[in-house]
Design an enzyme around this catalytic site. Structure first.
Site, mmCIF file in Angstrom:
data_model
loop_
_atom_site.group_PDB
_atom_site.id
_atom_site.type_symbol
_atom_site.label_atom_id
_atom_site.label_comp_id
_atom_site.label_asym_id
_atom_site.label_seq_id
_atom_site.Cartn_x
_atom_site.Cartn_y
_atom_site.Cartn_z
ATOM 1 N N ASP A 1 0.732 -1.091 0.109
ATOM 2 C CA ASP A 1 -0.138 -0.059 -0.124
ATOM 3 C C ASP A 1 0.734 1.187 0.044
ATOM 4 O O ASP A 1 2.194 1.346 0.550
ATOM 5 C CB ASP A 1 -0.579 -0.092 1.293
ATOM 6 C CG ASP A 1 -1.859 -1.225 1.335
ATOM 7 O OD1 ASP A 1 -2.212 -1.604 0.233
ATOM 8 O OD2 ASP A 1 -2.406 -1.333 2.651
HETATM 9 N N1 URA Z 1 -1.044 -5.777 4.036
HETATM 10 C C1 URA Z 1 -1.692 -4.599 3.765
HETATM 11 O O1 URA Z 1 -2.678 -4.316 4.558
HETATM 12 N N2 URA Z 1 -0.891 -3.623 3.442
HETATM 13 C C2 URA Z 1 0.099 -4.057 2.775
HETATM 14 O O2 URA Z 1 0.709 -2.995 2.139
HETATM 15 C C3 URA Z 1 0.720 -5.222 2.713
HETATM 16 C C4 URA Z 1 0.188 -6.044 3.603
#
Ligand code: URA
Length: 232
Positions: A101
């Site tokens: 993310d």
């Molecule tokens: N899980 C998440 O919620 N975000 C990420 O970036 C990676 C794994």
């Protein structure tokens, strides 16, 4: 391989364009400017174009320390893409072997080898990813057990696969979580399902590949052969 062919394959230019680069004196082989297209290069040759090393054609593998605020895609309307942190040729051929993310930091693998990245991202291969997680509220006593049994995420049919949790520091609500799948926002959704909230998330490892502690946020390096082979 002929130097002009090498330039076509690595830089994605035509034969004619390769000849022009050579004539302009933009290419060196082992430190010497070379203007002759028929010169032979092999895997021991060090070729540079405009003072940038051009590796032999073939699959490429990198690890990047993704900083906060960068997206793992080729384009985004609101945030810079993590690709701007790479200084490589033929960037359009590279992809992320598992995204993070925009606000998640840490290990991202980048390659142009689709088969290799499939082994990381496909749920079938159950490649483990370890995240360092900081939660808003205290770590529940039953979290480790619930995560090991599988969590029911909203809008998902099946429980998450068993995950391993290790508390790092109760006072900071800090823990390590290892999961072997990669559903959308998975870690954040797992803790949301437990009634908590992820404040900060950082990926430390993918399979046996661990984020290099000599890399600063935004830096990257090629993977070693051992790291590449560890996924196969
Ligand atoms: N899980 C998440 O919620 N975000 C990420 O970036 C990676 C794994």
């Amino acid at each position: 391989m002929r130097l002009d062919k090498f330039l076509c394959e690595t830089l994605g230019v035509t034969r004619k364009e390769a000849t022009i680069l050579l004539r302009r004196g933009e290419v060196t082989v082992d430190g010497q400017t070379v203007k002759v297209a028929s010169v032979k290069v092999d895997d021991k040759s060090h070729v540079e174009w405009q003072e940038r090393h051009i590796p032999m054609p073939g699959p490429r593998y990198f690890m990047l320390f993704k900083p906060d605020g960068f997206v793992c895609s080729h384009e985004d309307s609101s945030n810079p893409t993590a690709f701007v942190l790479l200084d490589e040729v033929n960037m359009d051929k590279l992809h992320f072997a598992g995204r993070l993310d925009v606000d998640t930091t840490g290990l991202v693998l980048i390659t142009d080898d689709g088969k290799w990245s499939h082994r990381i991202t496909s749920p079938k291969h159950k490649c483990e990813k370890t995240y360092r997680v900081w939660l808003e509220d205290a770590i529940g006593e039953d979290y480790a057990e619930q995560l090991a049994q599988g969590i029911q995420l909203r809008n998902e049919k099946d429980l998450t696969l068993p995950a391993k949790m290790e508390v790092v520091d109760y006072s900071q609500n800090e823990l390590l979580l290892t999961i072997s799948e990669g559903k959308y926002h998975q870690v954040k959704r797992m803790f949301a399902a437990l009634g908590n909230k992820v404040e900060q998330l950082h990926r430390e490892s993918i399979g046996a590949i661990v984020l290099d502690d000599t890399l600063e946020p935004g830096e990257y390096r090629p993977l070693t052969q051992e790291e590449i082979d560890s996924i196969l």
